[in-house]
Design a protein around this motif. Sequence first.
Motif, PDB file in Angstrom:
ATOM      1  N   PRO A 139       0.834  -1.195   0.000  1.00  0.00           N
ATOM      2  CA  PRO A 139       0.000   0.000   0.000  1.00  0.00           C
ATOM      3  C   PRO A 139       0.874   1.253   0.000  1.00  0.00           C
ATOM      4  O   PRO A 139       1.793   1.359   0.807  1.00  0.00           O
ATOM      5  N   LYS A 174       1.600   2.208  -7.030  1.00  0.00           N
ATOM      6  CA  LYS A 174       0.991   1.442  -8.140  1.00  0.00           C
ATOM      7  C   LYS A 174       0.081   2.327  -9.008  1.00  0.00           C
ATOM      8  O   LYS A 174       0.209   2.347 -10.233  1.00  0.00           O
ATOM      9  N   ALA A 186      -8.244  -2.518  -8.842  1.00  0.00           N
ATOM     10  CA  ALA A 186      -9.174  -3.348  -8.052  1.00  0.00           C
ATOM     11  C   ALA A 186      -9.744  -2.529  -6.896  1.00  0.00           C
ATOM     12  O   ALA A 186     -10.941  -2.573  -6.617  1.00  0.00           O
ATOM     13  N   GLY A 187      -8.884  -1.755  -6.229  1.00  0.00           N
ATOM     14  CA  GLY A 187      -9.336  -0.946  -5.098  1.00  0.00           C
ATOM     15  C   GLY A 187     -10.378   0.091  -5.533  1.00  0.00           C
ATOM     16  O   GLY A 187     -11.393   0.283  -4.870  1.00  0.00           O
ATOM     17  N   VAL A 202     -14.697  -4.633   5.097  1.00  0.00           N
ATOM     18  CA  VAL A 202     -13.437  -5.324   4.791  1.00  0.00           C
ATOM     19  C   VAL A 202     -12.323  -4.303   4.538  1.00  0.00           C
ATOM     20  O   VAL A 202     -11.211  -4.427   5.071  1.00  0.00           O
ATOM     21  N   GLY A 253      -8.729  -3.386   6.444  1.00  0.00           N
ATOM     22  CA  GLY A 253      -7.514  -3.664   5.671  1.00  0.00           C
ATOM     23  C   GLY A 253      -7.415  -5.103   5.201  1.00  0.00           C
ATOM     24  O   GLY A 253      -6.345  -5.583   4.824  1.00  0.00           O
ATOM     25  N   LYS A 254      -8.568  -5.798   5.213  1.00  0.00           N
ATOM     26  CA  LYS A 254      -8.549  -7.212   4.795  1.00  0.00           C
ATOM     27  C   LYS A 254      -8.859  -7.339   3.302  1.00  0.00           C
ATOM     28  O   LYS A 254      -8.982  -6.326   2.608  1.00  0.00           O
ATOM     29  N   PHE A 274      -4.201  -6.273  -7.720  1.00  0.00           N
ATOM     30  CA  PHE A 274      -4.828  -7.595  -7.776  1.00  0.00           C
ATOM     31  C   PHE A 274      -3.879  -8.535  -8.509  1.00  0.00           C
ATOM     32  O   PHE A 274      -3.312  -8.115  -9.517  1.00  0.00           O
ATOM     33  N   ARG A 283      -4.339 -10.055  -4.569  1.00  0.00           N
ATOM     34  CA  ARG A 283      -3.741  -9.675  -3.295  1.00  0.00           C
ATOM     35  C   ARG A 283      -3.618 -10.850  -2.352  1.00  0.00           C
ATOM     36  O   ARG A 283      -3.227 -10.686  -1.192  1.00  0.00           O
TER      37      ARG A 283
HETATM   38  N1  LIG Z   1      -7.651  -7.380  -4.795  1.00  0.00           N
HETATM   39  C1  LIG Z   1      -8.071  -6.527  -3.860  1.00  0.00           C
HETATM   40  C2  LIG Z   1      -7.699  -5.155  -3.929  1.00  0.00           C
HETATM   41  C3  LIG Z   1      -8.098  -4.304  -2.931  1.00  0.00           C
HETATM   42  N2  LIG Z   1      -8.855  -4.784  -1.920  1.00  0.00           N
HETATM   43  C4  LIG Z   1      -9.283  -3.910  -0.800  1.00  0.00           C
HETATM   44  O1  LIG Z   1      -9.208  -2.560  -1.159  1.00  0.00           O
HETATM   45  C5  LIG Z   1      -8.263  -1.887  -0.314  1.00  0.00           C
HETATM   46  C6  LIG Z   1      -7.618  -0.754  -1.064  1.00  0.00           C
HETATM   47  O2  LIG Z   1      -6.920  -1.286  -2.175  1.00  0.00           O
HETATM   48  P1  LIG Z   1      -6.089  -0.326  -3.126  1.00  0.00           P
HETATM   49  O3  LIG Z   1      -5.421  -1.155  -4.153  1.00  0.00           O
HETATM   50  O4  LIG Z   1      -6.955   0.775  -3.602  1.00  0.00           O
HETATM   51  O5  LIG Z   1      -5.022   0.249  -2.097  1.00  0.00           O
HETATM   52  P2  LIG Z   1      -3.560   0.822  -2.393  1.00  0.00           P
HETATM   53  O6  LIG Z   1      -2.597  -0.318  -2.331  1.00  0.00           O
HETATM   54  O7  LIG Z   1      -3.627   1.431  -3.729  1.00  0.00           O
HETATM   55  O8  LIG Z   1      -3.322   1.809  -1.298  1.00  0.00           O
HETATM   56  C7  LIG Z   1      -7.325  -2.992   0.173  1.00  0.00           C
HETATM   57  O9  LIG Z   1      -6.633  -2.663   1.345  1.00  0.00           O
HETATM   58  C8  LIG Z   1      -8.333  -4.119   0.393  1.00  0.00           C
HETATM   59  O10 LIG Z   1      -9.074  -3.946   1.577  1.00  0.00           O
HETATM   60  C9  LIG Z   1      -9.215  -6.120  -1.868  1.00  0.00           C
HETATM   61  O11 LIG Z   1      -9.873  -6.545  -0.927  1.00  0.00           O
HETATM   62  N3  LIG Z   1      -8.821  -6.968  -2.848  1.00  0.00           N
END
Ligand SMILES: Nc1ccn([C@@H]2O[C@H](COP(=O)(O)OP(=O)(O)O)[C@@H](O)[C@H]2O)c(=O)n1
Length: 238
Positions: free
Chosen positions: A56, A60, A78-79, A99, A103-104, A132, A134
């Motif tokens: 995080p 990305k 994905a987020g 979720v 942070g899950k 993704f 994750r």
């Molecule tokens: N494949 C994924 C991607 C995100 N997520 C959820 O979405 C949140 C935010 O993802 P993000 O990709 O926007 O976060 P960053 O890594 O960009 O900060 C993650 O901490 C998960 O809770 C998930 O459950 N499964």
Amino acid sequence: MWRRFAHLSLSISRTKLQSLQDPTVLKLINTFSSDAGNDGVASSRKPFITFVLGGPGSGKGTQCEKIASIFGFAHLSAGELLREEMSSPSENGELIRNVIKEGKIVPSAITISLIKRAINSATSDKILIDGFPRSEENRIAFEKIIGVEPDLVIFFECPEEEMVKRILGRNQGRIDDNMETIRKRLKVFEDLNMPVVEHYSSKGKVHKITATGTVDEIFERVRQVFASLRYLKAFLSF
Ligand SMILES: Nc1ccn([C@@H]2O[C@H](COP(=O)(O)OP(=O)(O)O)[C@@H](O)[C@H]2O)c(=O)n1
Ligand SMILES: Nc1ncnc2c1ncn2[C@@H]1O[C@H](COP(=O)(O)OP(=O)(O)O)[C@@H](O)[C@H]1O
Ligand SMILES: [Mg+2]
């Protein structure tokens, strides 16, 4: 000069490249070779899929935007897809919110159905899937439901303290950009995301990028990976 050389050598190149048996090269041939003939219909081609991974705050999203604008990829985060779903009147909205706040990882079936829809409506057959898979569960479900593996995996390697600093300065009003959730996300990153990176590393698909320095310095490292693919494309399309 180079075009002339490439032209001369190209009558042999496609078979030679195929004989390399490199999955990325083979996929490039399949994805792009219709530029030189075949049906020439973009929608009938299989997309060239790149997973973009990293902790995080590793950058990305920032780098994906640049890859998308310079190399013509569609950028699916994905987020972002989950946040949009969370804010729409969806039956899964409340579950996704809980979720993400913890942070899950959201159950794969939900995330993959959003990704699938986004792939189907993408205007490019070169797709970046940011954040993704994750977890191994995400990865296995994607490969089973979508029926393909990624052609390429980019992994942004960044020290934890830098990631924390960037997230705390992000200012996008996200429910998970607070110190309590960040700690949980970093643990999930180590425990669940890293096995995915290791899996694809063992298959030779991972390009590891040092994600420290300025956005432009990092993009220069990324650019080299995609420029070599573009070069191959140009090479194949003569
Ligand atoms: N494949 C994924 C991607 C995100 N997520 C959820 O979405 C949140 C935010 O993802 P993000 O990709 O926007 O976060 P960053 O890594 O960009 O900060 C993650 O901490 C998960 O809770 C998930 O459950 N499964
Ligand atoms: N190289 C960098 N140096 C400093 N800040 C950065 C850099 N790359 C991205 N950022 C900033 O850090 C934050 C997190 O970046 P982001 O691209 O959203 O990361 P991720 O999608 O991996 O969580 C954003 O506010 C972004 O503007
Ligand atoms: Mg992001």
